[in-house]
Design an enzyme around this catalytic site. Structure first.
Site, PDB file in Angstrom:
ATOM      1  N   SER A  67       0.829  -1.213   0.000  1.00  0.00           N
ATOM      2  CA  SER A  67       0.000   0.000   0.000  1.00  0.00           C
ATOM      3  C   SER A  67       0.860   1.258   0.000  1.00  0.00           C
ATOM      4  CB  SER A  67      -0.929  -0.012   1.214  1.00  0.00           C
ATOM      5  OG  SER A  67      -1.778  -1.135   1.177  1.00  0.00           O
ATOM      6  N   ASN A  68       2.001   1.227   0.696  1.00  0.00           N
ATOM      7  CA  ASN A  68       2.880   2.391   0.714  1.00  0.00           C
ATOM      8  C   ASN A  68       3.506   2.654  -0.649  1.00  0.00           C
ATOM      9  OD1 ASN A  68       3.211   3.553   3.569  1.00  0.00           O
ATOM     10  ND2 ASN A  68       3.317   1.358   3.918  1.00  0.00           N
ATOM     11  N   LYS A  72       0.884 -10.832   6.015  1.00  0.00           N
ATOM     12  CA  LYS A  72       1.153  -9.517   6.579  1.00  0.00           C
ATOM     13  C   LYS A  72      -0.135  -9.052   7.247  1.00  0.00           C
ATOM     14  CE  LYS A  72       2.763  -4.867   5.229  1.00  0.00           C
ATOM     15  NZ  LYS A  72       1.659  -3.972   5.615  1.00  0.00           N
ATOM     16  N   ILE A 101       6.706  -6.153   8.744  1.00  0.00           N
ATOM     17  CA  ILE A 101       6.642  -5.540   7.415  1.00  0.00           C
ATOM     18  C   ILE A 101       5.851  -4.259   7.611  1.00  0.00           C
ATOM     19  CG2 ILE A 101       6.022  -5.800   4.991  1.00  0.00           C
ATOM     20  CD1 ILE A 101       5.850  -8.813   5.400  1.00  0.00           C
TER      21      ILE A 101
END
Length: 312
Positions: free
Chosen positions: A51-52, A175, A218
């Site tokens: 997403s980043n 994650k 993460i």
């Protein structure tokens, strides 16, 4: 039954931001500079297009390019052992499978698969299981589950669903950006770490997750402070729990400040201001920041973390 694929090794992983120019084109020199700083900071792996990394804002060609640039800059600078995970989330099963194949061809070792969320009422537990199993059946690289309710219209996989998926020979980890340490502990206490790696997706539960058997982290914050996260993991492995807890307290407050600032543009602005590359440009509809936003906002814990990062 096929033999179980090997999960990524434990450690600190970074969902790297994708730096962009003012006209929203990928900024390759800054992307490569960032990957190199993270690797030099001791991270175990780079997640490209989490997403980043603004995965949903990139074309297939851009996704392939950023994976390839990441793998090449690592290989060309002596970091061949640093793992590359590619986010392959899409809204259809067909496109997700395609992205997994493209990720492999570009140099990724694992695919991180987000649960589709355009039609939440149709994403029953059975359909979620079917989706992830179908992807894993056809992906040429091992897959990991990406559980992030914030970006999946509130869809939050429970530990029973995840455990069912973990039995698949090509599904090797998760994650947990839900930040649920109880869920993490249920998974680590019932699944072999040699077959399924369970990572928290937030730095504010890093130490707590290690105590519960997590594989590392993460998280967004290692974009700013990879060395400090690696130091906390070293403290934990050496049994220096007081030192680890002290660092965790700072990470928790810094992670909260980063979220208040605006994670993706905030990471870019902080990196540009303190580490000398990149700029806080993002693709719309995300909102860009300026370097002045970082200067005037109260970021006392982030500033303390950056000072530590520059000295460890």
């Amino acid at each position: 039954m096929a033999s179980k694929s090997t999960p990524p090794p434990p450690g600190v992983y970074v969902p790297a931001v994708a730096f962009m120019t003012e006209d929203e084109e990928l900024d390759r020199p800054s992307i490569e500079a960032h990957v190199l700083r993270l690797a030099e900071g001791g991270v175990k792996g780079i997640l490209v297009q989490g997403s980043n990394g603004e995965a949903q804002h990139l074309s297939h060609d851009e996704r392939r390019n950023t994976i390839r640039w990441t793998r090449d800059i690592l290989d060309n600078n002596g970091f061949k052992d640093v793992v590359v995970i590619a986010g392959t989330g899409a809204q259809s099963t067909r496109e997700t499978i395609q992205l997994c194949g493209e990720a492999k061809s570009a140099g990724a070792s694992y695919a991180l698969v987000l649960t589709p969320s355009t039609w939440p009422p149709q994403m029953s537990k059975a359909n979620i299981i079917r989706f992830h199993q179908t992807i894993a059946d056809q992906s040429p690289i091992p897959t990991m589950i990406y559980n992030f309710p914030t970006v999946t219209a509130g869809i939050d996989l429970d530990s029973d669903t995840i455990a069912t998926l973990a039995a698949h020979p090509n599904i090797v980890g998760i994650k947990l950006s839900c930040g649920n340490v109880g869920k993490l502990n249920r998974l680590t206490s019932s699944l072999s770490s040699s077959e399924f790696a369970t990572f928290p997706g937030k730095s504010d539960v890093f130490f707590q997750s290690l105590m519960s058997g997590g594989a590392g982290v993460i998280g967004a914050l290692p974009n700013i402070a990879p060395r400090t996260h690696v130091r906390l993991l070293q403290y934990f492995n050496e049994g220096k729990f007081d030192d680890a807890v002290k660092l965790q307290e700072l990470l928790g407050h810094a992670d909260w400040e980063l979220g208040r600032l605006g994670s993706i543009a905030g990471i870019k602005a902080i990196v540009a201001r303190h580490f000398g590359y990149g700029a806080p440009h993002v693709r719309g509809p995300l909102v860009p920041l300026t370097l002045d936003d970082v200067q005037v906002t109260n970021l006392s814990n982030l500033n303390e973390l950056i000072n530590i990062e520059k000295t460890v």
